[in-house]
Motif scaffolding. Structure first.
Motif, PDB file in Angstrom:
ATOM      1  N   ALA A   1      -5.708   3.603  -1.161  1.00 17.42           N
ATOM      2  CA  ALA A   1      -4.445   4.336  -1.048  1.00 17.42           C
ATOM      3  C   ALA A   1      -4.008   4.889  -2.395  1.00 17.42           C
ATOM      4  N   ALA A   2      -4.271   4.148  -3.463  1.00 10.66           N
ATOM      5  CA  ALA A   2      -3.896   4.623  -4.807  1.00 10.66           C
ATOM      6  C   ALA A   2      -4.628   5.921  -5.142  1.00 10.66           C
TER       7      ALA A   2
ATOM      8  N   VAL B   1       0.827  -1.206   0.000  1.00  9.14           N
ATOM      9  CA  VAL B   1       0.000   0.000   0.000  1.00  9.14           C
ATOM     10  C   VAL B   1       0.861   1.257   0.000  1.00  9.14           C
ATOM     11  N   VAL B   2       1.932   1.258   0.800  1.00  2.80           N
ATOM     12  CA  VAL B   2       2.742   2.468   0.959  1.00  2.80           C
ATOM     13  C   VAL B   2       3.896   2.543  -0.037  1.00  2.80           C
ATOM     14  N   ALA B   3       4.254   1.426  -0.653  1.00  3.72           N
ATOM     15  CA  ALA B   3       5.407   1.431  -1.570  1.00  3.72           C
ATOM     16  C   ALA B   3       5.264   2.468  -2.684  1.00  3.72           C
TER      17      ALA B   3
ATOM     18  N   PHE C   1      -5.459   8.207  -2.984  1.00  2.00           N
ATOM     19  CA  PHE C   1      -4.749   9.226  -2.212  1.00  2.00           C
ATOM     20  C   PHE C   1      -3.422   9.591  -2.871  1.00  2.00           C
ATOM     21  N   ILE C   2      -2.650   8.583  -3.233  1.00  2.00           N
ATOM     22  CA  ILE C   2      -1.314   8.802  -3.773  1.00  2.00           C
ATOM     23  C   ILE C   2      -1.356   9.524  -5.112  1.00  2.00           C
ATOM     24  N   ALA C   3      -2.423   9.304  -5.867  1.00  2.00           N
ATOM     25  CA  ALA C   3      -2.557   9.990  -7.160  1.00  2.00           C
ATOM     26  C   ALA C   3      -2.621  11.506  -6.984  1.00  2.00           C
ATOM     27  N   LYS C   4      -3.044  11.966  -5.828  1.00  2.00           N
ATOM     28  CA  LYS C   4      -3.154  13.408  -5.572  1.00  2.00           C
ATOM     29  C   LYS C   4      -1.843  14.022  -5.057  1.00  2.00           C
ATOM     30  N   VAL C   5      -0.893  13.169  -4.649  1.00  2.00           N
ATOM     31  CA  VAL C   5       0.353  13.652  -4.049  1.00  2.00           C
ATOM     32  C   VAL C   5       1.319  14.078  -5.145  1.00  2.00           C
ATOM     33  N   LYS C   6       1.922  15.234  -4.950  1.00  2.00           N
ATOM     34  CA  LYS C   6       2.922  15.726  -5.901  1.00  2.00           C
ATOM     35  C   LYS C   6       4.254  15.025  -5.658  1.00  2.00           C
ATOM     36  N   PRO C   7       4.929  14.574  -6.690  1.00  2.00           N
ATOM     37  CA  PRO C   7       6.237  13.938  -6.498  1.00  2.00           C
ATOM     38  C   PRO C   7       7.294  14.953  -6.081  1.00  2.00           C
TER      39      PRO C   7
END
Length: 302
Positions: free
Chosen positions: A291-292, A172-174, A294-300
């Protein structure tokens, strides 16, 4: 005829001196036998100056502020842990320059940085940011031969520790770690460090809430959920996240919280009406998909 002064006998002179001595002593002592006010005030002032000069006053003040910020159930135990975990914040303690001493010191710093990061919930913005600064300072401390600073390897290791200790599934967090990690030898500024720490803690809370939501969907006897119902809930969650234009991780939790019982019930009813035979959805799959979103919204990073 001149009259010469008659010298007092030695016994009388001794008696006079004895009478003078108590008078002199009374000027410097109170009736209780303690030093007078002026001497006591001077002593108290010198003690305060000493505590201030060696940093004890500021240290105790900082410790009490941490207690007020965290408001722990056991303040004494909290203070004991606080003083135990503050000794590696200074670069002066980074003199161990050769492995394995340096490796052990680095692991100790990671543990202390993590302890400081957990003192306040991320929703307590001021306290959390202050603790992030302390953790950054702790990890940036180096030996006499190395310049202070935080490298990408230490930063990434701390991210992994946070996620691992948060008991979030690795799969999930990877994807998040790949998105916000830095290169091993890359210098990590405080702003990037703060954003990474906040994102990790928010993701852990997001996944915990998703897990609680899944427990409402699963069949207690089978420990799985209907795929159509689970997917309908995920679609509703995705719509709430997409409706939020804010890129602050904490806002993603607010978006998920706006999923009222009515909207979830409506999505579940529609899924049940159109129900077709399908494989069940496991908890791991549900959490990974949530989680995916959520992560899609996070800026790299970078």
């Amino acid at each position: 005829m001149d009259v010469l002064p008659v010298p007092l006998p030695s016994a009388k002179m001794a008696a006079v001196e004895k009478r003078r001595l108590p008078v002199a002593q009374a000027a410097n002592f109170t009736g209780s036998g303690r030093p007078g006010v002026s001497r006591a005030a001077a002593t108290a002032e010198s003690e305060e100056d000493f505590l201030r000069q060696v940093g004890v006053t500021e240290m105790l003040r900082a410790a009490l502020l941490k207690v007020l910020e965290a408001r722990p159930e056991e303040p004494i135990a909290f203070l004991a842990h606080y003083f135990e975990n503050m000794d590696l914040r200074s670069p002066a303690n980074g003199g161990a320059g050769e492995p394995p001493g340096q490796l052990l010191l680095q692991q100790q710093r990671l543990g202390r940085a993590l302890w400081h990061l957990r003192l306040a919930h991320h929703s307590q913005r001021t306290a959390f940011n202050n603790n992030v600064g302390v953790a950054y300072e702790c990890l940036s401390a180096r030996g006499r031969k190395k310049k202070p600073g935080l490298d990408g390897r230490t930063y990434s290791e701390l991210l992994k520790r946070i996620c691992r200790d948060g008991e979030a599934p690795e799969e999930v967090v990877a994807p998040l770690l790949r998105k916000i990690q830095c290169r091993d030898h890359e210098a990590v500024p405080l702003a990037v460090f703060r954003a990474g720490m906040l994102t990790c803690f928010v993701l852990l809370e997001f996944v915990a809430r998703a897990g609680a939501l899944y427990r409402l969907l699963e069949d207690p006897g089978l420990a799985v959920a209907d795929r159509h119902v689970g997917q309908a809930v995920l679609d509703t969650l995705e719509g709430a996240l997409q409706a939020s234009d804010d890129t602050t991780p904490a806002r993603y939790l607010e978006a998920g919280s706006r999923l009222g019982p009515d909207s979830l019930a409506l999505a579940m009813d529609r899924a049940l009406v159109a129900q077709r035979p399908s494989a069940p959805m496991t908890r791991e799959e549900f959490l990974e998909k949530a989680a995916a979103l959520f992560i899609a919204k996070v800026k790299p990073v970078g």
